[in-house]
Scaffold this motif. Structure first.
Motif, PDB file in Angstrom:
ATOM      1  N   LYS A   1       3.460   0.309   7.069  1.00  0.00           N
ATOM      2  CA  LYS A   1       4.806  -0.222   7.357  1.00  0.00           C
ATOM      3  C   LYS A   1       4.830  -1.750   7.428  1.00  0.00           C
ATOM      4  CE  LYS A   1       6.202   3.721  10.181  1.00  0.00           C
ATOM      5  NZ  LYS A   1       6.508   4.127  11.568  1.00  0.00           N
ATOM      6  N   ASN A   2       3.665  -2.382   7.279  1.00  0.00           N
ATOM      7  CA  ASN A   2       3.531  -3.833   7.398  1.00  0.00           C
ATOM      8  C   ASN A   2       3.836  -4.329   8.804  1.00  0.00           C
ATOM      9  OD1 ASN A   2       2.591  -5.235   4.958  1.00  0.00           O
ATOM     10  ND2 ASN A   2       4.313  -4.185   3.996  1.00  0.00           N
TER      11      ASN A   2
ATOM     12  N   ILE B   1      -8.616   1.113   2.330  1.00  0.00           N
ATOM     13  CA  ILE B   1      -7.355   1.610   1.765  1.00  0.00           C
ATOM     14  C   ILE B   1      -7.274   1.268   0.284  1.00  0.00           C
ATOM     15  CG2 ILE B   1      -4.835   1.438   1.850  1.00  0.00           C
ATOM     16  CD1 ILE B   1      -5.198   0.744   4.885  1.00  0.00           C
ATOM     17  N   TRP B   2      -7.599   0.034  -0.034  1.00  0.00           N
ATOM     18  CA  TRP B   2      -7.537  -0.448  -1.415  1.00  0.00           C
ATOM     19  C   TRP B   2      -8.429   0.408  -2.310  1.00  0.00           C
ATOM     20  CZ3 TRP B   2     -11.180  -3.766  -4.190  1.00  0.00           C
ATOM     21  CH2 TRP B   2     -10.659  -4.316  -5.361  1.00  0.00           C
ATOM     22  N   PHE B   3      -9.631   0.725  -1.821  1.00  0.00           N
ATOM     23  CA  PHE B   3     -10.560   1.536  -2.602  1.00  0.00           C
ATOM     24  C   PHE B   3     -10.030   2.953  -2.799  1.00  0.00           C
ATOM     25  CE2 PHE B   3     -14.346   4.226  -3.128  1.00  0.00           C
ATOM     26  CZ  PHE B   3     -14.890   3.631  -4.257  1.00  0.00           C
TER      27      PHE B   3
ATOM     28  N   PHE C   1       0.825  -1.208   0.000  1.00  0.00           N
ATOM     29  CA  PHE C   1       0.000   0.000   0.000  1.00  0.00           C
ATOM     30  C   PHE C   1       0.858   1.256   0.000  1.00  0.00           C
ATOM     31  CE2 PHE C   1      -3.821  -2.245   2.089  1.00  0.00           C
ATOM     32  CZ  PHE C   1      -4.443  -2.415   0.867  1.00  0.00           C
ATOM     33  N   ASP C   2       1.942   1.256   0.767  1.00  0.00           N
ATOM     34  CA  ASP C   2       2.761   2.468   0.860  1.00  0.00           C
ATOM     35  C   ASP C   2       3.416   2.790  -0.485  1.00  0.00           C
ATOM     36  OD1 ASP C   2       3.385   4.582   2.636  1.00  0.00           O
ATOM     37  OD2 ASP C   2       5.448   3.850   2.757  1.00  0.00           O
TER      38      ASP C   2
ATOM     39  N   LEU D   1      -4.795  -6.831  -7.121  1.00  0.00           N
ATOM     40  CA  LEU D   1      -4.331  -7.426  -5.866  1.00  0.00           C
ATOM     41  C   LEU D   1      -2.907  -7.962  -5.978  1.00  0.00           C
ATOM     42  CD1 LEU D   1      -7.547  -9.225  -4.618  1.00  0.00           C
ATOM     43  CD2 LEU D   1      -6.522  -7.111  -3.770  1.00  0.00           C
ATOM     44  N   VAL D   2      -2.544  -8.448  -7.144  1.00  0.00           N
ATOM     45  CA  VAL D   2      -1.194  -8.982  -7.304  1.00  0.00           C
ATOM     46  C   VAL D   2      -0.142  -7.880  -7.151  1.00  0.00           C
ATOM     47  CG1 VAL D   2      -1.114  -8.771  -9.810  1.00  0.00           C
ATOM     48  CG2 VAL D   2       0.190 -10.569  -8.675  1.00  0.00           C
ATOM     49  N   GLU D   3      -0.543  -6.633  -7.385  1.00  0.00           N
ATOM     50  CA  GLU D   3       0.374  -5.516  -7.190  1.00  0.00           C
ATOM     51  C   GLU D   3       0.388  -5.032  -5.745  1.00  0.00           C
ATOM     52  OE1 GLU D   3      -0.532  -2.445 -10.009  1.00  0.00           O
ATOM     53  OE2 GLU D   3      -0.343  -3.820 -11.693  1.00  0.00           O
TER      54      GLU D   3
END
Length: 154
Positions: free
Chosen positions: A115-116, A128-130, A85-86, A137-139
């Motif tokens: 930061k995972n 967050i994804w939206f 995400f970052d 998702l693979v990215e």
């Protein structure tokens, strides 16, 4: 400088597909001149290459998603599911504050997710994804091998 090895393929398409490709080429060339005032013309070869690239991207993504699904179904995990995400946020030039404002996720929780250091709930993952534009998702997801150290007897 390295020379990239190339392979040439010859393809045959039916008349209907050929006409549709030509219509798309014409459309993209008109749009390109109108929108960007550029002289670079799109060719039928460009369209076919782009379609093949997209197909291969989906194929490879499917393989990666299957490996992630296998991870989720396997209770003896040697891998940890992580997010990018970052990286996506930075590519899109979005601030953490913007994501926090759009999602309602607290600043500290969002920071830990980016930061995972913390696995998001499904709800927060989707928020967050939206906000990031629903990247493939693979990215966004990947598996990281766990570092397990075996303590040896002295």
């Amino acid at each position: 400088m390295t020379i990239e090895e190339k392979v040439t393929y010859t393809i045959t398409v039916n008349k209907e597909a050929s006409q549709e490709i030509e219509q798309l080429v014409n459309y993209l060339n008109v749009e390109s001149k109108y929108e960007y005032n550029e002289g670079n013309l799109t060719t039928a070869e460009d369209i076919i290459k782009a379609g093949l690239y997209k197909y291969l991207t989906i194929y490879n993504a499917t393989k990666d998603i299957k490996s992630i699904a296998g991870y989720l179904a396997n209770p003896g995990r040697d891998f940890t599911l992580k997010n990018r995400f970052d990286e996506v946020r930075k590519q899109k030039k979005m601030s953490q504050a913007n994501i926090q404002r759009e999602t309602g996720i607290s600043k500290s929780n969002l920071s830990e997710i980016l930061k995972n250091n913390h696995q998001p709930s499904l709800e927060n993952f989707l928020k967050i994804w939206f906000v990031l534009g629903c990247p493939p998702l693979v990215e966004v997801l990947y598996l990281e091998k766990n570092n397990r150290y075996i303590k040896r007897d002295s």
